[in-house]
Design an enzyme around this catalytic site. Structure first.
Site, PDB file in Angstrom:
ATOM      1  N   ASP A   1      -7.434  -7.215  13.838  1.00 23.46           N
ATOM      2  CA  ASP A   1      -7.026  -8.553  14.256  1.00 23.46           C
ATOM      3  C   ASP A   1      -7.863  -9.061  15.422  1.00 23.46           C
ATOM      4  O   ASP A   1      -8.346 -10.192  15.420  1.00 23.46           O
ATOM      5  CB  ASP A   1      -5.536  -8.567  14.603  1.00 23.46           C
ATOM      6  CG  ASP A   1      -5.123  -7.349  15.442  1.00 23.46           C
ATOM      7  OD1 ASP A   1      -6.001  -6.615  15.918  1.00 23.46           O
ATOM      8  OD2 ASP A   1      -3.905  -7.135  15.607  1.00 23.46           O
TER       9      ASP A   1
ATOM     10  N   ASP B   1       0.825  -1.218   0.000  1.00 27.99           N
ATOM     11  CA  ASP B   1       0.000   0.000   0.000  1.00 27.99           C
ATOM     12  C   ASP B   1       0.856   1.263   0.000  1.00 27.99           C
ATOM     13  O   ASP B   1       0.373   2.340   0.357  1.00 27.99           O
ATOM     14  CB  ASP B   1      -0.909   0.018   1.232  1.00 27.99           C
ATOM     15  CG  ASP B   1      -2.226  -0.719   0.991  1.00 27.99           C
ATOM     16  OD1 ASP B   1      -2.422  -1.197  -0.140  1.00 27.99           O
ATOM     17  OD2 ASP B   1      -3.037  -0.823   1.927  1.00 27.99           O
TER      18      ASP B   1
END
Length: 527
Positions: free
Chosen positions: A284, A131
């Site tokens: 997460d 990214d």
């Protein structure tokens, strides 16, 4: 004679001072004393809750160690081996995801470590999710990927048009590629993580032989723990997290929060849980909670070490801590009712997730540290009518501190510095926690990538690591203001001599001022 002359010269000043004193006495008894006493009761209650949680985890860990309840003895595990008939097809197809964002200093380390994993080359796919916004860094990463591809490694370079969802968006997009359909498991390594070659051989068998297990998590170790005092303090906190908190969750309820990296997921479990979501900064933890509500179990391997890097600047560390404190609180707000209504997990698992995992560790632990030790206790200096019992002031904090030190025995001599530093950081964690709970402020979903230095650390000479007094990038006003407040409380206590907290107050004030002036991270402790 001097007092008389002063009174005659400044009659207005003396009168104003007397009026302020009378006003203080009138307000203190009916208002301040009850409010402060209530604050003390609330803080003592939270301290007891935290104390019980720490003792509970210590008992569980001790029992696990004494009984030898290693994951290999509790779950079926058999080593991977070649099959004469099946050949490499006996090994499941594994996807390795490496999310990156302008990782100029560490991209070679992570890609090289992933490409060096011991696994048949035709049964593994390395996926670099880049990214980066810097075109020059993108070019370097592409060159590195081509280099490994020329060596026969099945490595894919993937980019997106935007950074929607940050890391969660990149991981989600990565699973949409057609070649991922061949894979049964996905492994995630952040850009600074360097797994050992046997990582897959240690973890994948747990998933193969235990169909209810969705995640196998490795333990972080730190290549720069000795960089400075700040990294040593971080090591102490994170070692406790891995050695105690993660093991307790894995050993008792088969649940703990995925650490975002150095773990292997069953792809079917990820899909069943709804995939990666970017509604908080802890994607997460979000995934691990949702998967657990579907009945999936997790395994933590404390002996499976994966090298990583700690933030070595206060700016990077503070951004990381904001994300780690704000995200769980915000996730708790969004998921508490969903957890309560879930019918696939037991009542005790719900209680553990809501009370122990979220409420005590992610909320109470941050808030009580700052409110009690940095605000309420110093405030009692001015209101001696409010007394704090010795068990809440000394005994409980001492036991909690000692229990926190078990993960890093080599740093036991730094325990006092760790306490002072944690109290300073509790200022930011409390602010971030309240921001996440109330969804207030513009930084609730702010994602700032933690700066990494990689090989730059290896080139530092010992002379460059000597203590140096250098003001940081800027002054940190919140820490400085808190330090001034604590120093003033210490001076008042020393002058009036009723509570005798002044030594603690002076030490804590110094810690806040050191951080406020940017000196934290410039001192190198000796082992």
């Amino acid at each position: 004679m001097d007092r008389v002359s002063t009174a005659s010269m400044f009659p207005g000043v003396i009168q104003a001072r007397e009026q302020m004193w009378m006003a203080w006495q009138q307000v203190k008894a009916p208002v301040l004393v009850p409010l402060l006493q209530l604050a003390v009761y609330i803080c003592l209650t939270m301290s007891v809750m935290l104390f019980v949680e720490k003792v509970y985890m210590a008992v569980v860990i001790t029992t696990v160690r004494l009984l030898g309840r290693r994951p290999e003895t509790r779950y079926k595990w058999e080593p991977m081996g070649d099959d004469a008939e099946l050949g490499t097809s006996a090994y499941p197809m594994v996807l390795i995801q490496i999310p990156m964002y302008n990782e100029k200093e560490v991209y070679q380390l992570s890609i090289g470590a992933a490409c060096g994993l011991s696994w048949p080359s035709d049964r593994i796919i390395i996926q670099v999710l880049d990214d980066s916004t810097d075109d020059s860094i993108k070019e370097l990463v592409q060159i590195e990927c081509r280099k490994w591809a020329n060596k026969g490694v099945n490595i894919k370079y993937a980019i997106r048009d935007d950074r929607v969802g940050y890391k969660a968006g990149a991981l989600r997009q990565g699973l949409k590629h057609s070649y991922v359909k061949e894979c049964e498991y996905v492994v995630i390594f952040d850009a600074d993580f360097q797994p050992e070659p046997n990582f897959l051989l240690r973890t994948i068998p747990f998933l193969i032989h235990n169909p209810k297990v969705a995640l196998v998590q490795g333990r972080w170790t730190f290549v720069n723990a000795d960089e400075n005092m700040m990294t040593r303090m971080q090591e102490m906190s994170l070692d406790y997290h891995f050695f105690v908190e993660q093991q307790v969750g894995s050993s008792t309820y088969g649940f703990f929060g995925f650490n975002g990296t150095a773990g292997v997921w069953r792809i079917s479990a990820v899909n069943e849980a709804g995939g990666w979501k970017d509604r908080t900064t802890v994607e997460d933890m979000d995934l691990s909670v949702r998967a657990s509500l579907k009945g999936w179990k997790y395994i933590f391997l404390k002996d499976l070490e994966v090298k990583s890097e700690l933030p070595s600047t206060f700016k990077a560390f503070r951004h990381q801590q904001h994300r780690w404190a704000c995200g769980p609180a915000n996730l708790f707000r969004k998921m508490v009712m969903e957890i309560c209504k879930n019918k696939k997990v037991t009542l005790w698992t719900k209680i553990y997730v809501i009370y122990s995992f979220f409420f005590i560790r992610k909320i109470v632990g941050h808030i009580v540290t700052f409110i009690f030790y940095c605000i309420v206790i110093p405030m009692t200096v001015f209101v001696p009518e409010v007394q704090i019992p010795k068990w809440g002031l000394v005994y409980i904090p001492s036991v909690i501190t000692l229990l926190n030190s078990v993960g890093t025995p080599r740093s036991f001599h730094l325990l006092m510095f760790w306490v002072l530093f944690e109290n300073v950081m509790s200022l930011h964690r409390t602010k971030a926690t309240l921001s996440g709970l109330l969804e207030a402020g513009g930084r609730v979903n702010e994602w700032v990538v933690t700066e990494k230095l990689g090989d730059i650390m290896k080139t530092k000479s010992k002379a460059a690591r000597k203590p140096r007094l250098r003001i940081g990038d800027r002054l940190h006003l919140m820490e400085l203001c808190t330090g001034v407040y604590l120093f003033f409380c210490g001076c008042y206590d020393l002058a009036h001599g009723k509570n005798h907290y002044y030594i603690y107050l002076y030490l804590q004030a110094i810690a806040f001022v050191i951080v406020g002036f940017g000196y934290v991270g410039t001192f190198v402790p000796q082992s």
